[in-house]
Design an enzyme around this catalytic site. Structure first.
Site, PDB file in Angstrom:
ATOM      1  N   ASP A 148       9.959  -1.755   3.857  1.00 66.10           N
ATOM      2  CA  ASP A 148       8.784  -2.620   3.870  1.00 66.10           C
ATOM      3  C   ASP A 148       7.996  -2.356   5.146  1.00 66.10           C
ATOM      4  O   ASP A 148       8.546  -2.463   6.253  1.00 66.10           O
ATOM      5  CB  ASP A 148       9.237  -4.084   3.807  1.00 66.10           C
TER       6      ASP A 148
ATOM      7  N   ASN B 265      -1.985   3.178   2.938  1.00 67.56           N
ATOM      8  CA  ASN B 265      -2.344   2.909   1.549  1.00 67.56           C
ATOM      9  C   ASN B 265      -1.656   1.663   1.003  1.00 67.56           C
ATOM     10  O   ASN B 265      -2.209   1.002   0.124  1.00 67.56           O
ATOM     11  CB  ASN B 265      -1.980   4.125   0.686  1.00 67.56           C
TER      12      ASN B 265
ATOM     13  N   SER C 244      -9.461   1.064   1.694  1.00 69.61           N
ATOM     14  CA  SER C 244     -10.168  -0.211   1.714  1.00 69.61           C
ATOM     15  C   SER C 244     -10.534  -0.626   0.288  1.00 69.61           C
ATOM     16  O   SER C 244      -9.884  -0.220  -0.683  1.00 69.61           O
ATOM     17  CB  SER C 244     -11.413  -0.096   2.600  1.00 69.61           C
ATOM     18  N   SER C 245     -11.566  -1.416   0.152  1.00 70.27           N
ATOM     19  CA  SER C 245     -11.971  -1.944  -1.148  1.00 70.27           C
ATOM     20  C   SER C 245     -13.394  -2.459  -1.049  1.00 70.27           C
ATOM     21  O   SER C 245     -13.843  -2.864   0.031  1.00 70.27           O
ATOM     22  CB  SER C 245     -11.036  -3.084  -1.563  1.00 70.27           C
TER      23      SER C 245
ATOM     24  N   TYR D  69      -7.595 -11.211  -0.423  1.00 66.33           N
ATOM     25  CA  TYR D  69      -7.448  -9.753  -0.379  1.00 66.33           C
ATOM     26  C   TYR D  69      -8.647  -9.122   0.314  1.00 66.33           C
ATOM     27  O   TYR D  69      -8.492  -8.249   1.178  1.00 66.33           O
ATOM     28  CB  TYR D  69      -7.305  -9.227  -1.805  1.00 66.33           C
TER      29      TYR D  69
ATOM     30  N   LYS E 163      -9.008  -6.653   3.753  1.00 61.51           N
ATOM     31  CA  LYS E 163      -9.596  -5.315   3.752  1.00 61.51           C
ATOM     32  C   LYS E 163     -10.785  -5.232   4.703  1.00 61.51           C
ATOM     33  O   LYS E 163     -11.033  -4.181   5.321  1.00 61.51           O
ATOM     34  CB  LYS E 163     -10.011  -4.933   2.323  1.00 61.51           C
TER      35      LYS E 163
END
Length: 227
Positions: free
Chosen positions: A53, A76, A129-130, A143, A147
């Site tokens: 982890d 990632n 990222s997002s 979330y 990010k």
């Protein structure tokens, strides 16, 4: 031979990128929590694998020790949080703390632990990222906030470590288990495969443009995938 450390490498984009880099001649150190899938991937790719982890400091130390020379760190691994995705009014604070540990603190811990190795090779750091980092999507507040934090950490790292290349990439929707958990398997199945993004990321690493944030469209242009 160039060496890359990839987190979350047992499936999805992490696995696709591992395959693309292996095909390009890279030596790989892979990590993920799921031992069976991770070791299967490592066997197929002739890669080293250390299961664990990324929020565990001892695991981070083991990864850094296994990569005394490193050309690329790929942060990632990510946690989506509780599903169905709750509005901020109903987001458990304990879940947000877990998201911050996985999506923000763990990537920074890995950067700190591997910086000596990366500096030695004038390497690169790639953070996944997002668009949730910059857009307001209902349910994606926890979330997305993590990010956004990862984006800013990457931006500052690029300013502080000028001999390194630092990229934070919004790959867009991909047909992954995480997307399926968020929006359902039917909608996820219509999203592009991670393989195309992995191919573009491999070209990004090879071309080594200036540090910065890349969307999928900007990534395609920067790597020559779109004329």
């Amino acid at each position: 031979m160039k060496k890359a450390l990839i987190t979350g490498a047992s499936r999805g984009l992490g696995l696709a990128l591992a395959k693309a880099l292996a095909d390009d001649g890279w030596s790989l150190l892979l990590t993920a929590r799921g031992e069976e899938d991770l070791f299967s991937a490592a066997f197929d790719l002739n890669a080293e694998a250390i299961a664990g982890d990324v929020t565990d400091p001892a695991h981070v130390a083991r990864l850094a020790e296994a990569a005394p020379e490193l050309d690329l760190l790929v942060n990632n691994a990510s946690d989506l949080g509780p599903v169905p995705l709750p509005p901020l009014a109903g987001l458990p604070l304990a879940a947000l703390r877990r998201l911050l540990e996985t999506n923000v603190i763990a990537p920074l811990a890995l950067v700190q632990a591997t910086l000596p190795a990366l500096r030695k090779r004038k390497g690169a750091v790639l953070g996944i990222s997002s668009d949730a980092a910059v857009e307001a999507y209902e349910g994606w507040g926890g979330y997305g906030a993590t990010k956004a934090a990862l984006d800013q950490l990457s931006h500052v790292l690029a300013a502080e470590e000028r001999d390194l290349a630092v990229w934070w990439v919004d790959p867009g929707e991909m047909n992954t288990r995480m997307l399926a958990d968020a929006v359902g398997p039917g909608e996820a199945a219509s999203a592009p495969s991670p393989d195309a993004v992995a191919s573009a990321l491999t070209r990004l690493v090879t071309i080594r443009p200036q540090s910065g944030r890349f969307t999928r469209e900007a990534l395609a242009i920067a790597t020559g995938a779109r004329e």
